[in-house]
Design a protein around this motif. Structure first.
Motif, mmCIF file in Angstrom:
data_model
loop_
_atom_site.group_PDB
_atom_site.id
_atom_site.type_symbol
_atom_site.label_atom_id
_atom_site.label_comp_id
_atom_site.label_asym_id
_atom_site.label_seq_id
_atom_site.Cartn_x
_atom_site.Cartn_y
_atom_site.Cartn_z
ATOM 1 N N TYR A 23 -31.294 -1.430 14.210
ATOM 2 C CA TYR A 23 -30.224 -0.593 14.744
ATOM 3 C C TYR A 23 -30.484 0.904 14.701
ATOM 4 O O TYR A 23 -29.595 1.683 15.024
ATOM 5 N N TYR A 24 -31.691 1.337 14.292
ATOM 6 C CA TYR A 24 -31.943 2.783 14.250
ATOM 7 C C TYR A 24 -31.746 3.380 15.639
ATOM 8 O O TYR A 24 -32.139 2.791 16.648
ATOM 9 N N THR A 25 -31.110 4.569 15.689
ATOM 10 C CA THR A 25 -30.815 5.210 16.970
ATOM 11 C C THR A 25 -31.555 6.530 17.094
ATOM 12 O O THR A 25 -31.386 7.407 16.247
ATOM 13 N N PRO A 26 -32.399 6.712 18.140
ATOM 14 C CA PRO A 26 -32.759 5.691 19.132
ATOM 15 C C PRO A 26 -33.942 4.844 18.631
ATOM 16 O O PRO A 26 -34.684 5.261 17.736
ATOM 17 N N GLY A 27 -34.107 3.678 19.205
ATOM 18 C CA GLY A 27 -35.304 2.895 18.950
ATOM 19 C C GLY A 27 -35.098 1.540 18.327
ATOM 20 O O GLY A 27 -35.993 0.701 18.362
ATOM 21 N N GLY A 28 -33.940 1.298 17.695
ATOM 22 C CA GLY A 28 -33.731 0.002 17.065
ATOM 23 C C GLY A 28 -33.812 -1.140 18.067
ATOM 24 O O GLY A 28 -33.425 -0.992 19.226
ATOM 25 N N ASN A 29 -34.310 -2.279 17.610
ATOM 26 C CA ASN A 29 -34.475 -3.434 18.496
ATOM 27 C C ASN A 29 -33.738 -4.627 17.902
ATOM 28 O O ASN A 29 -34.243 -5.307 17.016
ATOM 29 N N PRO A 30 -32.525 -4.915 18.375
ATOM 30 C CA PRO A 30 -31.737 -6.023 17.810
ATOM 31 C C PRO A 30 -32.296 -7.409 18.134
ATOM 32 O O PRO A 30 -31.803 -8.409 17.605
ATOM 33 N N ASN A 31 -33.328 -7.477 18.962
ATOM 34 C CA ASN A 31 -33.902 -8.768 19.345
ATOM 35 C C ASN A 31 -35.132 -9.138 18.514
ATOM 36 O O ASN A 31 -35.830 -10.106 18.844
ATOM 37 N N LEU A 32 -35.409 -8.394 17.472
ATOM 38 C CA LEU A 32 -36.575 -8.681 16.645
ATOM 39 C C LEU A 32 -36.451 -10.034 15.947
ATOM 40 O O LEU A 32 -35.365 -10.439 15.525
ATOM 41 N N ARG A 33 -37.579 -10.711 15.800
ATOM 42 C CA ARG A 33 -37.643 -11.966 15.048
ATOM 43 C C ARG A 33 -38.189 -11.696 13.649
ATOM 44 O O ARG A 33 -38.943 -10.752 13.437
ATOM 45 N N PRO A 34 -37.851 -12.529 12.677
ATOM 46 C CA PRO A 34 -38.366 -12.340 11.313
ATOM 47 C C PRO A 34 -39.877 -12.558 11.248
ATOM 48 O O PRO A 34 -40.438 -13.363 12.007
ATOM 49 N N GLU A 35 -40.525 -11.825 10.350
ATOM 50 C CA GLU A 35 -41.935 -12.074 10.059
ATOM 51 C C GLU A 35 -42.054 -13.315 9.172
ATOM 52 O O GLU A 35 -41.220 -13.537 8.292
ATOM 53 N N ARG A 36 -43.115 -14.083 9.379
ATOM 54 C CA ARG A 36 -43.349 -15.229 8.515
ATOM 55 C C ARG A 36 -44.853 -15.514 8.451
ATOM 56 O O ARG A 36 -45.581 -15.217 9.392
ATOM 57 N N GLY A 37 -45.276 -16.092 7.340
ATOM 58 C CA GLY A 37 -46.697 -16.377 7.196
ATOM 59 C C GLY A 37 -47.039 -16.865 5.803
ATOM 60 O O GLY A 37 -46.161 -17.162 4.981
ATOM 61 N N ILE A 38 -48.337 -16.923 5.530
ATOM 62 C CA ILE A 38 -48.876 -17.383 4.258
ATOM 63 C C ILE A 38 -49.869 -16.342 3.751
ATOM 64 O O ILE A 38 -50.672 -15.815 4.528
ATOM 65 N N THR A 39 -49.818 -16.048 2.450
ATOM 66 C CA THR A 39 -50.743 -15.093 1.839
ATOM 67 C C THR A 39 -51.470 -15.748 0.679
ATOM 68 O O THR A 39 -50.847 -16.382 -0.176
ATOM 69 N N TYR A 40 -52.798 -15.572 0.658
ATOM 70 C CA TYR A 40 -53.641 -16.035 -0.446
ATOM 71 C C TYR A 40 -54.192 -14.804 -1.159
ATOM 72 O O TYR A 40 -54.593 -13.831 -0.516
ATOM 73 N N ASP A 41 -54.205 -14.851 -2.489
ATOM 74 C CA ASP A 41 -54.605 -13.679 -3.262
ATOM 75 C C ASP A 41 -55.400 -14.118 -4.487
ATOM 76 O O ASP A 41 -55.099 -15.146 -5.098
ATOM 77 N N GLY A 42 -56.406 -13.340 -4.856
ATOM 78 C CA GLY A 42 -57.186 -13.618 -6.057
ATOM 79 C C GLY A 42 -57.799 -12.336 -6.582
ATOM 80 O O GLY A 42 -57.960 -11.359 -5.836
ATOM 81 N N GLY A 43 -58.138 -12.316 -7.865
ATOM 82 C CA GLY A 43 -58.726 -11.100 -8.395
ATOM 83 C C GLY A 43 -58.994 -11.138 -9.880
ATOM 84 O O GLY A 43 -58.763 -12.140 -10.568
ATOM 85 N N LEU A 44 -59.466 -9.994 -10.378
ATOM 86 C CA LEU A 44 -59.785 -9.792 -11.783
ATOM 87 C C LEU A 44 -59.086 -8.538 -12.277
ATOM 88 O O LEU A 44 -58.925 -7.568 -11.522
ATOM 89 N N GLU A 45 -58.673 -8.540 -13.536
ATOM 90 C CA GLU A 45 -58.150 -7.326 -14.149
ATOM 91 C C GLU A 45 -58.556 -7.284 -15.602
ATOM 92 O O GLU A 45 -58.764 -8.323 -16.249
#
Length: 206
Positions: free
Chosen positions: A61-83
């Motif tokens: 809804y930001y004015t100007p520029g908001g897009n009320p037709n946006l779809r949600p982001e979705r996905g899968i994330t894989y992560d690994g590491g050392l600390e």
């Protein structure tokens, strides 16, 4: 969270969010940690998590520029590491190295439009992956002096895998606009009692 053996622990998280009158799909995440060398607090980590993010109020809804037709982001994330974290009386050293791999559908990206203002839209598929490194060292000196140095580097390719919008669409298979592939930050801080002198250097690739 469950500790199977002395140095191995497993954990799981289930999140549920309410958005307007709707409930998002259950968002699970699984984590594993294994302590390799306890005196250095050296730990190897891995995780897999589902991503589901609704557009924000500004996205819609930001004015100007908001897009009320946006779809949600979705996905899968894989992560690994050392600390690791090594701490003595007068010095401290901590470091972290991680790699990640994400496949996101309907990635929300703000770009300038033909009307002269910015507007968000969905990209059907984005492959976001890379590595991040962070290191901090701190030394306590005599007469209340303390020196701290911190550095981090991130390599984050974010590739547009959506279909071509036209035959001359040059964005397909390329890095997303306004997302730097390389970013680096170095900082130093010299302290004496309540006084601090700080220097910071930052770099972002094109």
């Amino acid at each position: 969270k469950y500790r199977t053996v002395k140095n191995l622990s497993l954990s799981a998280i289930l999140r549920e969010e309410c958005y307007r009158r709707d409930f998002v799909p259950v968002i699970p995440a699984l984590f594993a940690e294994y302590v390799i060398h306890r005196p250095w607090n050296l730990v190897v980590k891995a995780s897999v998590a589902r991503n589901y993010r609704y557009p924000s109020m500004d996205d819609l809804y930001y004015t100007p520029g908001g897009n009320p037709n946006l779809r949600p982001e979705r996905g899968i994330t894989y992560d690994g590491g050392l600390e690791c974290r090594i701490e003595k009386k007068r010095y401290l050293l901590s470091a972290n190295l991680s790699v990640f791999d994400s496949y996101i559908t309907d990635w929300i990206l703000w770009t300038p439009n033909a009307k002269g203002y910015w507007q968000p839209s969905n990209l059907k598929k984005v492959h976001n992956y890379g590595t991040e490194m962070t290191a901090t060292t701190m030394v306590r000196m005599k007469h209340h002096w303390k020196l701290t140095l911190t550095g981090n580097y991130a390599f984050t390719p974010s590739i547009n895998k959506s279909e071509r919008l036209a035959d001359n669409d040059a964005s397909y298979g390329k890095q997303l606009v306004y997302v730097p592939r390389h970013s680096t930050n170095l900082s130093g801080r010299l302290s004496w009692k309540t006084w601090t002198l700080t220097y910071q250097w930052t770099h972002y690739s094109e």
